[in-house]
Design a protein around this motif. Structure first.
Motif, mmCIF file in Angstrom:
data_model
loop_
_atom_site.group_PDB
_atom_site.id
_atom_site.type_symbol
_atom_site.label_atom_id
_atom_site.label_comp_id
_atom_site.label_asym_id
_atom_site.label_seq_id
_atom_site.Cartn_x
_atom_site.Cartn_y
_atom_site.Cartn_z
ATOM 1 N N ALA A 108 48.381 72.964 56.449
ATOM 2 C CA ALA A 108 47.205 73.309 55.649
ATOM 3 C C ALA A 108 46.217 72.149 55.586
ATOM 4 N N GLY A 109 46.422 71.145 56.439
ATOM 5 C CA GLY A 109 45.605 69.938 56.401
ATOM 6 C C GLY A 109 44.313 70.026 57.181
ATOM 7 N N ASP A 110 43.685 68.879 57.341
ATOM 8 C CA ASP A 110 42.398 68.724 58.007
ATOM 9 C C ASP A 110 42.439 69.315 59.416
ATOM 10 N N PRO A 111 41.644 70.342 59.713
ATOM 11 C CA PRO A 111 41.682 70.966 61.039
ATOM 12 C C PRO A 111 41.289 70.020 62.166
ATOM 13 N N THR A 112 40.506 68.988 61.863
ATOM 14 C CA THR A 112 40.080 68.064 62.915
ATOM 15 C C THR A 112 41.200 67.118 63.317
ATOM 16 N N GLY A 113 42.231 67.004 62.479
ATOM 17 C CA GLY A 113 43.331 66.090 62.758
ATOM 18 C C GLY A 113 43.071 64.672 62.301
ATOM 19 N N THR A 114 41.860 64.399 61.828
ATOM 20 C CA THR A 114 41.495 63.034 61.434
ATOM 21 C C THR A 114 42.392 62.507 60.322
ATOM 22 N N GLU A 115 42.713 63.359 59.370
ATOM 23 C CA GLU A 115 43.471 62.917 58.202
ATOM 24 C C GLU A 115 44.965 63.174 58.305
ATOM 25 N N GLN A 116 45.446 63.730 59.421
ATOM 26 C CA GLN A 116 46.831 64.149 59.476
ATOM 27 C C GLN A 116 47.827 62.999 59.314
ATOM 28 N N ALA A 117 47.595 61.867 59.971
ATOM 29 C CA ALA A 117 48.534 60.745 59.861
ATOM 30 C C ALA A 117 48.594 60.235 58.419
ATOM 31 N N GLY A 118 47.422 60.086 57.793
ATOM 32 C CA GLY A 118 47.408 59.625 56.414
ATOM 33 C C GLY A 118 48.028 60.629 55.469
ATOM 34 N N LEU A 119 47.756 61.909 55.706
ATOM 35 C CA LEU A 119 48.322 62.945 54.845
ATOM 36 C C LEU A 119 49.840 63.002 54.990
ATOM 37 N N ALA A 120 50.339 62.827 56.202
ATOM 38 C CA ALA A 120 51.788 62.810 56.408
ATOM 39 C C ALA A 120 52.437 61.691 55.599
ATOM 40 N N SER A 121 51.790 60.524 55.577
ATOM 41 C CA SER A 121 52.294 59.406 54.786
ATOM 42 C C SER A 121 52.243 59.735 53.296
ATOM 43 N N ASP A 122 51.142 60.375 52.879
ATOM 44 C CA ASP A 122 51.015 60.762 51.471
ATOM 45 C C ASP A 122 52.159 61.683 51.053
ATOM 46 N N VAL A 123 52.387 62.731 51.841
ATOM 47 C CA VAL A 123 53.380 63.738 51.484
ATOM 48 C C VAL A 123 54.784 63.142 51.465
ATOM 49 N N SER A 124 55.070 62.240 52.407
ATOM 50 C CA SER A 124 56.414 61.654 52.470
ATOM 51 C C SER A 124 56.767 60.908 51.190
#
Length: 226
Positions: A108-124
């Motif tokens: 459900a994250g950023d469709p551009t993929g820009t925030e995916q690495a940071g969001l993965a860290s957030d969720v972990s």
């Protein structure tokens, strides 16, 4: 669980990452939120490599597992509630691992993929570590979230008011969730449960930038925007 953080060098700044790409806002009077690097001062590791333990008689094999999803919505508050439920709703007896639950939120994250690495860290940082998960599974631990309220923090309204034209993507917003985390399981064969108040802020972007809402980043758990 609230983690300790080192003192901020400048309590008079907000570093917020809100974008249809990446936008950096530095605004006075709000406090620092490390949304670029993810929550700071936490010992939670980055998501572990994608590998689930082999099936056991008490745990279904991968072919029988069905991942839950974040229910999509164009209504910001509804979407925020759905994301919160997905982050805090897990079951160690499902056969899934923390990385699987992380992937649910990332979908459900950023469709551009820009925030995916940071969001993965957030969720972990919100999920048990792999080792903790294995221990919790021995006690058939499950978790859910009861949401008390969802608010737009005053700090976000201040940020929007001070932002320059084009700095914040249309439809971007911040929503602070306050609620109670419930855990249930077994101890020596007897049912046990616990409750813990939690709060956090999520940054999302909705219409007109996208037809439905998407999750950008999360604040540190129990350190939301106010």
């Amino acid at each position: 669980m609230k983690t300790s953080r080192s003192p901020s060098p400048s309590r008079g700044r907000l570093i917020a990452l809100i974008a249809a790409g990446v936008v950096l806002l530095i605004l006075a009077g709000v406090g620092i939120y490390g949304l670029i690097a993810g929550p700071r001062g936490t010992n939670a590791p980055h998501p572990e490599p994608s590998s689930s333990p082999p099936p056991t008689p008490s745990m279904p094999g991968p072919s029988s597992l069905r991942l839950p999803v974040v229910v999509r919505s164009a209504a910001p508050e509804t979407f925020a509630r759905n994301v919160a439920d997905a982050i805090f709703g897990w079951d160690t007896t499902s056969g899934l691992m923390p990385l699987d639950y992380t992937s649910i939120v990332l979908d459900a994250g950023d469709p551009t993929g820009t925030e995916q690495a940071g969001l993965a860290s957030d969720v972990s940082a919100y999920l048990p570590t792999r080792d903790a998960w294995i221990e919790l599974r021995k006690h058939e631990t499950r978790q859910r979230l009861i949401i008390d309220r969802v608010i737009v923090p005053a700090a976000w309204a201040d940020a929007v008011a001070q932002a320059q034209p084009g700095q914040i993507a249309p439809g971007a917003g911040a929503y602070t969730i306050e609620g109670t985390r419930h855990r249930d399981g077994l101890w020596n064969g007897e049912p046990v449960s616990s409750e813990h108040a939690v709060s956090f802020t999520m940054f999302i972007v909705c219409a007109p930038t996208y037809p439905t809402c998407h999750l950008l980043r999360l604040s540190q758990l129990d350190d939301p925007l106010r």
